[in-house]
Design a protein around this motif. Structure first.
Motif, PDB file in Angstrom:
ATOM      1  N   LYS A  11       0.813  -1.215   0.000  1.00 34.67           N
ATOM      2  CA  LYS A  11       0.000   0.000   0.000  1.00 34.67           C
ATOM      3  C   LYS A  11       0.845   1.263   0.000  1.00 34.67           C
ATOM      4  O   LYS A  11       0.496   2.244  -0.635  1.00 34.67           O
ATOM      5  CB  LYS A  11      -0.920   0.014   1.227  1.00 34.67           C
ATOM      6  N   LEU A  12       1.960   1.239   0.730  1.00 42.89           N
ATOM      7  CA  LEU A  12       2.737   2.455   0.950  1.00 42.89           C
ATOM      8  C   LEU A  12       4.056   2.501   0.186  1.00 42.89           C
ATOM      9  O   LEU A  12       4.699   3.540   0.147  1.00 42.89           O
ATOM     10  CB  LEU A  12       3.030   2.604   2.451  1.00 42.89           C
ATOM     11  N   GLY A  13       4.463   1.369  -0.392  1.00 45.42           N
ATOM     12  CA  GLY A  13       5.751   1.324  -1.070  1.00 45.42           C
ATOM     13  C   GLY A  13       6.889   1.432  -0.073  1.00 45.42           C
ATOM     14  O   GLY A  13       6.685   1.343   1.143  1.00 45.42           O
ATOM     15  N   ILE A  14       8.097   1.642  -0.587  1.00 40.38           N
ATOM     16  CA  ILE A  14       9.270   1.819   0.263  1.00 40.38           C
ATOM     17  C   ILE A  14      10.249   2.708  -0.491  1.00 40.38           C
ATOM     18  O   ILE A  14      10.421   2.548  -1.705  1.00 40.38           O
ATOM     19  CB  ILE A  14       9.902   0.457   0.663  1.00 40.38           C
ATOM     20  N   SER A  15      10.842   3.635   0.213  1.00 39.99           N
ATOM     21  CA  SER A  15      11.747   4.580  -0.453  1.00 39.99           C
ATOM     22  C   SER A  15      13.121   3.964  -0.682  1.00 39.99           C
ATOM     23  O   SER A  15      13.565   3.094   0.077  1.00 39.99           O
ATOM     24  CB  SER A  15      11.888   5.856   0.375  1.00 39.99           C
ATOM     25  N   ALA A  16      13.777   4.445  -1.704  1.00 44.95           N
ATOM     26  CA  ALA A  16      15.155   4.021  -1.965  1.00 44.95           C
ATOM     27  C   ALA A  16      16.032   4.415  -0.781  1.00 44.95           C
ATOM     28  O   ALA A  16      16.938   3.669  -0.390  1.00 44.95           O
ATOM     29  CB  ALA A  16      15.670   4.646  -3.255  1.00 44.95           C
ATOM     30  N   GLU A  17      15.753   5.571  -0.179  1.00 42.98           N
ATOM     31  CA  GLU A  17      16.542   6.035   0.960  1.00 42.98           C
ATOM     32  C   GLU A  17      16.443   5.062   2.125  1.00 42.98           C
ATOM     33  O   GLU A  17      17.453   4.758   2.774  1.00 42.98           O
ATOM     34  CB  GLU A  17      16.084   7.432   1.401  1.00 42.98           C
ATOM     35  N   LYS A  18      15.233   4.566   2.405  1.00 49.54           N
ATOM     36  CA  LYS A  18      15.049   3.622   3.511  1.00 49.54           C
ATOM     37  C   LYS A  18      15.777   2.311   3.207  1.00 49.54           C
ATOM     38  O   LYS A  18      16.461   1.760   4.066  1.00 49.54           O
ATOM     39  CB  LYS A  18      13.561   3.368   3.756  1.00 49.54           C
ATOM     40  N   LEU A  19      15.663   1.829   1.981  1.00 50.82           N
ATOM     41  CA  LEU A  19      16.347   0.591   1.594  1.00 50.82           C
ATOM     42  C   LEU A  19      17.865   0.751   1.699  1.00 50.82           C
ATOM     43  O   LEU A  19      18.560  -0.148   2.184  1.00 50.82           O
ATOM     44  CB  LEU A  19      15.942   0.164   0.187  1.00 50.82           C
ATOM     45  N   LYS A  20      18.375   1.911   1.287  1.00 49.55           N
ATOM     46  CA  LYS A  20      19.826   2.165   1.377  1.00 49.55           C
ATOM     47  C   LYS A  20      20.268   2.247   2.835  1.00 49.55           C
ATOM     48  O   LYS A  20      21.343   1.771   3.191  1.00 49.55           O
ATOM     49  CB  LYS A  20      20.184   3.455   0.638  1.00 49.55           C
ATOM     50  N   GLU A  21      19.427   2.845   3.665  1.00 46.30           N
ATOM     51  CA  GLU A  21      19.722   2.950   5.098  1.00 46.30           C
ATOM     52  C   GLU A  21      19.851   1.549   5.699  1.00 46.30           C
ATOM     53  O   GLU A  21      20.803   1.256   6.420  1.00 46.30           O
ATOM     54  CB  GLU A  21      18.589   3.728   5.766  1.00 46.30           C
ATOM     55  N   TRP A  22      18.873   0.680   5.397  1.00 48.17           N
ATOM     56  CA  TRP A  22      18.930  -0.691   5.895  1.00 48.17           C
ATOM     57  C   TRP A  22      20.144  -1.423   5.347  1.00 48.17           C
ATOM     58  O   TRP A  22      20.834  -2.123   6.070  1.00 48.17           O
ATOM     59  CB  TRP A  22      17.664  -1.448   5.528  1.00 48.17           C
ATOM     60  N   ALA A  23      20.390  -1.253   4.048  1.00 49.68           N
ATOM     61  CA  ALA A  23      21.523  -1.933   3.406  1.00 49.68           C
ATOM     62  C   ALA A  23      22.843  -1.500   4.042  1.00 49.68           C
ATOM     63  O   ALA A  23      23.756  -2.321   4.185  1.00 49.68           O
ATOM     64  CB  ALA A  23      21.525  -1.664   1.903  1.00 49.68           C
ATOM     65  N   SER A  24      22.940  -0.236   4.432  1.00 54.80           N
ATOM     66  CA  SER A  24      24.182   0.233   5.056  1.00 54.80           C
ATOM     67  C   SER A  24      24.383  -0.421   6.419  1.00 54.80           C
ATOM     68  O   SER A  24      25.510  -0.568   6.880  1.00 54.80           O
ATOM     69  CB  SER A  24      24.181   1.755   5.192  1.00 54.80           C
ATOM     70  N   GLN A  25      23.296  -0.851   7.050  1.00 58.28           N
ATOM     71  CA  GLN A  25      23.383  -1.478   8.376  1.00 58.28           C
ATOM     72  C   GLN A  25      23.594  -2.987   8.297  1.00 58.28           C
ATOM     73  O   GLN A  25      24.340  -3.538   9.100  1.00 58.28           O
ATOM     74  CB  GLN A  25      22.110  -1.196   9.177  1.00 58.28           C
ATOM     75  N   VAL A  26      22.912  -3.642   7.351  1.00 56.79           N
ATOM     76  CA  VAL A  26      22.952  -5.116   7.333  1.00 56.79           C
ATOM     77  C   VAL A  26      23.446  -5.698   6.016  1.00 56.79           C
ATOM     78  O   VAL A  26      23.644  -6.919   5.928  1.00 56.79           O
ATOM     79  CB  VAL A  26      21.558  -5.720   7.656  1.00 56.79           C
ATOM     80  N   GLY A  27      23.609  -4.863   4.992  1.00 54.91           N
ATOM     81  CA  GLY A  27      24.010  -5.360   3.672  1.00 54.91           C
ATOM     82  C   GLY A  27      22.788  -5.667   2.820  1.00 54.91           C
ATOM     83  O   GLY A  27      21.803  -6.214   3.310  1.00 54.91           O
TER      84      GLY A  27
END
Length: 118
Positions: free
Chosen positions: A34-50
């Motif tokens: 419903k809300l999608g997910i931002s590239a910024e949020k995905l990059k933030e997570w990726a920077s923490q866990v890969g």
């Protein structure tokens, strides 16, 4: 308050919801469908866990992709683009408090070991 990210109709999400509710852990649900997910949020997570940990290669969405598409996912930028386009390929759930990832996926033993803030 925790934020739990995922899709509503998912068995793993149901297990996580059941666990959080049973242990009276407060959360808000962010539905990718419903809300999608931002590239910024995905990059933030990726920077923490890969990005590799975020990408669910066990799910039906990944398995339904053609080999050329799968083989093209070789870096964070390409993985983030795919995860934005096909949110079902993001491992579920992702739970965070503020900008801190708590856990990705559902493993009851791991959930039991977390010192949840109520």
């Amino acid at each position: 308050m925790y934020e739990i990210y995922g899709i509503k109709n998912c068995n793993t999400m149901k297990k996580a919801f059941d666990y959080l509710n049973a242990h009276k852990i407060p959360y808000e649900f962010h539905d990718y469908k419903k809300l999608g997910i931002s590239a910024e949020k995905l990059k933030e997570w990726a920077s923490q866990v890969g990005w590799e940990k975020l990408l669910n290669k066990q799910g039906t969405t990944w398995r339904s992709l053609d080999e050329e598409t799968k083989n093209a996912i070789t870096n964070e930028k390409k993985a983030v683009a795919l995860m934005q386009e096909k949110t079902s390929v993001i491992k579920r759930p992702v739970i965070e408090l503020g900008n801190e990832i708590v856990i990705i996926g559902f493993e009851e033993n791991l959930y039991n070991a977390i010192h949840w803030k109520h």
